[in-house]
Design a protein around this motif. Structure first.
Motif, mmCIF file in Angstrom:
data_model
loop_
_atom_site.group_PDB
_atom_site.id
_atom_site.type_symbol
_atom_site.label_atom_id
_atom_site.label_comp_id
_atom_site.label_asym_id
_atom_site.label_seq_id
_atom_site.Cartn_x
_atom_site.Cartn_y
_atom_site.Cartn_z
ATOM 1 N N GLN A 1 -6.295 0.029 0.415
ATOM 2 C CA GLN A 1 -5.660 -1.141 1.020
ATOM 3 C C GLN A 1 -5.634 -1.056 2.551
ATOM 4 O OE1 GLN A 1 -4.700 -3.689 -0.813
ATOM 5 N NE2 GLN A 1 -4.580 -2.842 -2.875
ATOM 6 N N GLY A 2 -5.402 0.139 3.074
ATOM 7 C CA GLY A 2 -5.339 0.312 4.517
ATOM 8 C C GLY A 2 -3.990 -0.078 5.100
ATOM 9 N N LEU A 3 -3.777 0.306 6.338
ATOM 10 C CA LEU A 3 -2.494 0.062 7.000
ATOM 11 C C LEU A 3 -2.235 -1.412 7.307
ATOM 12 C CD1 LEU A 3 -2.443 3.119 9.428
ATOM 13 C CD2 LEU A 3 -1.369 2.915 7.180
ATOM 14 N N PRO A 4 -3.248 -2.204 7.697
ATOM 15 C CA PRO A 4 -2.966 -3.617 7.968
ATOM 16 C C PRO A 4 -2.372 -4.357 6.768
ATOM 17 C CG PRO A 4 -5.070 -3.017 8.918
ATOM 18 C CD PRO A 4 -4.643 -1.860 8.071
ATOM 19 N N ARG A 5 -2.814 -4.005 5.566
ATOM 20 C CA ARG A 5 -2.268 -4.667 4.375
ATOM 21 C C ARG A 5 -0.795 -4.333 4.181
ATOM 22 N NH1 ARG A 5 -4.672 -6.670 -0.297
ATOM 23 N NH2 ARG A 5 -6.357 -7.212 1.120
ATOM 24 N N LEU A 6 -0.398 -3.133 4.572
ATOM 25 C CA LEU A 6 1.025 -2.784 4.512
ATOM 26 C C LEU A 6 1.855 -3.754 5.350
ATOM 27 C CD1 LEU A 6 1.317 1.115 4.767
ATOM 28 C CD2 LEU A 6 2.244 -0.329 2.961
ATOM 29 N N ALA A 7 1.381 -4.032 6.554
ATOM 30 C CA ALA A 7 2.094 -4.957 7.429
ATOM 31 C C ALA A 7 2.144 -6.359 6.825
ATOM 32 C CB ALA A 7 1.438 -4.996 8.806
ATOM 33 N N GLU A 8 1.065 -6.783 6.170
ATOM 34 C CA GLU A 8 1.035 -8.086 5.517
ATOM 35 C C GLU A 8 2.072 -8.162 4.396
ATOM 36 O OE1 GLU A 8 -2.872 -8.928 4.112
ATOM 37 O OE2 GLU A 8 -3.822 -8.515 6.056
ATOM 38 N N TRP A 9 2.109 -7.118 3.575
ATOM 39 C CA TRP A 9 3.079 -7.086 2.465
ATOM 40 C C TRP A 9 4.511 -7.073 3.015
ATOM 41 C CZ3 TRP A 9 -1.127 -7.907 0.201
ATOM 42 C CH2 TRP A 9 -1.306 -7.867 -1.177
ATOM 43 N N VAL A 33 2.042 5.826 7.979
ATOM 44 C CA VAL A 33 2.294 4.854 6.915
ATOM 45 C C VAL A 33 3.689 4.256 7.043
ATOM 46 C CG1 VAL A 33 2.520 4.589 4.407
ATOM 47 C CG2 VAL A 33 0.642 5.937 5.358
ATOM 48 N N LEU A 34 4.667 5.085 7.332
ATOM 49 C CA LEU A 34 6.031 4.589 7.506
ATOM 50 C C LEU A 34 6.134 3.685 8.731
ATOM 51 C CD1 LEU A 34 7.876 7.886 6.582
ATOM 52 C CD2 LEU A 34 8.047 5.740 5.309
ATOM 53 N N ALA A 35 5.460 4.062 9.794
ATOM 54 C CA ALA A 35 5.480 3.244 11.004
ATOM 55 C C ALA A 35 4.770 1.910 10.794
ATOM 56 C CB ALA A 35 4.832 3.998 12.158
ATOM 57 N N ALA A 36 3.828 1.862 9.850
ATOM 58 C CA ALA A 36 3.070 0.640 9.587
ATOM 59 C C ALA A 36 3.841 -0.376 8.754
ATOM 60 C CB ALA A 36 1.755 0.985 8.889
ATOM 61 N N GLY A 37 4.992 0.018 8.198
ATOM 62 C CA GLY A 37 5.793 -0.944 7.462
ATOM 63 C C GLY A 37 6.344 -0.487 6.136
ATOM 64 N N ALA A 38 5.894 0.662 5.634
ATOM 65 C CA ALA A 38 6.433 1.166 4.366
ATOM 66 C C ALA A 38 7.852 1.677 4.563
ATOM 67 C CB ALA A 38 5.549 2.274 3.820
ATOM 68 N N ASP A 39 8.685 1.453 3.558
ATOM 69 C CA ASP A 39 10.037 2.014 3.577
ATOM 70 C C ASP A 39 10.066 3.411 2.986
ATOM 71 O OD1 ASP A 39 11.952 -0.311 4.402
ATOM 72 O OD2 ASP A 39 10.541 -1.214 2.997
#
Length: 209
Positions: free
Chosen positions: A135-143, A165-171
């Motif tokens: 998925q990559g990091l950009p998809r994390l930000a989208e989600w 990964v956490l900085a990209a938007g994951a909790d």
């Protein structure tokens, strides 16, 4: 609702007994291809172990057994989601996490009012052959932009990648291979806790679904 940023996934209660004393506070029991009697016994034992260590336990897939045992959280893949009695799960007071790999699956997950959504694989993973590209990091930000509940990242996440990964938007980051293939899983778990610790105070406290 707040989730700990380190989320190991283990195959049995022997692993729980090893990792819980290291300070794990959020864990999934993911039992595969075992007789139902074994599954039930493992779930009951896992509930006791996690209660003793003040750890939030998530049961993968076996929602009926989770209800019977009085578990507090289940994780459903998309196939399991389609066949699950969500009303019965909610009536039992059980929280629900749901796997997603595409926009269509995210739509299905959101319709179930999940307590967290998992996105994966973020990176290529050696655990199993996946029909989805990383998925990559950009998809994390989208989600993250579409969710009002915690976002779990899974797939190919290593100790070095976790802060990114956490900085990209994951909790929280779900981890399987990096723990269960380690020569010293207990030390590895403590390392994960140390690396993800800065996000404990930064994590969003989401409203209950």
């Amino acid at each position: 609702m707040h989730l700990d940023p380190f989320y190991p996934i283990v195959p049995d209660t022997d692993w729980l007994a090893r990792l819980l004393p290291q300070g794990v506070k959020f864990v999934q029991l993911r039992i595969k291809e075992k007789p139902l009697d074994t599954v039930r016994a493992e779930i009951e034992k896992a509930i006791r172990l996690c209660a003793d260590h003040a750890c939030q336990l998530v049961i993968n897939d076996y929602w009926r057994e989770a209800i019977d045992a009085g578990a507090g959280f289940v994780h459903l893949g998309q196939a399991d989601l389609a066949g699950a009695d969500l009303a019965a799960i909610r009536a039992a007071g059980i929280k629900i996490g749901i796997s997603t790999h595409s926009e269509g699956e995210l739509e299905a997950a959101l319709a179930a009012a999940p307590d967290y959504v998992a996105l994966g694989p973020i990176y290529a993973t050696a655990l199993k052959k996946m029909p989805w590209a990383p998925q990559g990091l950009p998809r994390l930000a989208e989600w993250r932009a579409q969710l009002s509940c915690p976002l779990v990242a899974i797939g190919g996440i290593t100790l070095d990648r976790a802060p990114i990964v956490l900085a990209a938007g994951a909790d929280t980051v779900a981890v399987i291979t990096d723990i269960v293939t380690s020569q010293d899983p207990e030390l590895r778990a403590r390392n994960w806790i140390a690396v993800t610790n800065p996000w404990r105070s930064l994590s969003t406290d989401y409203p209950q679904a």
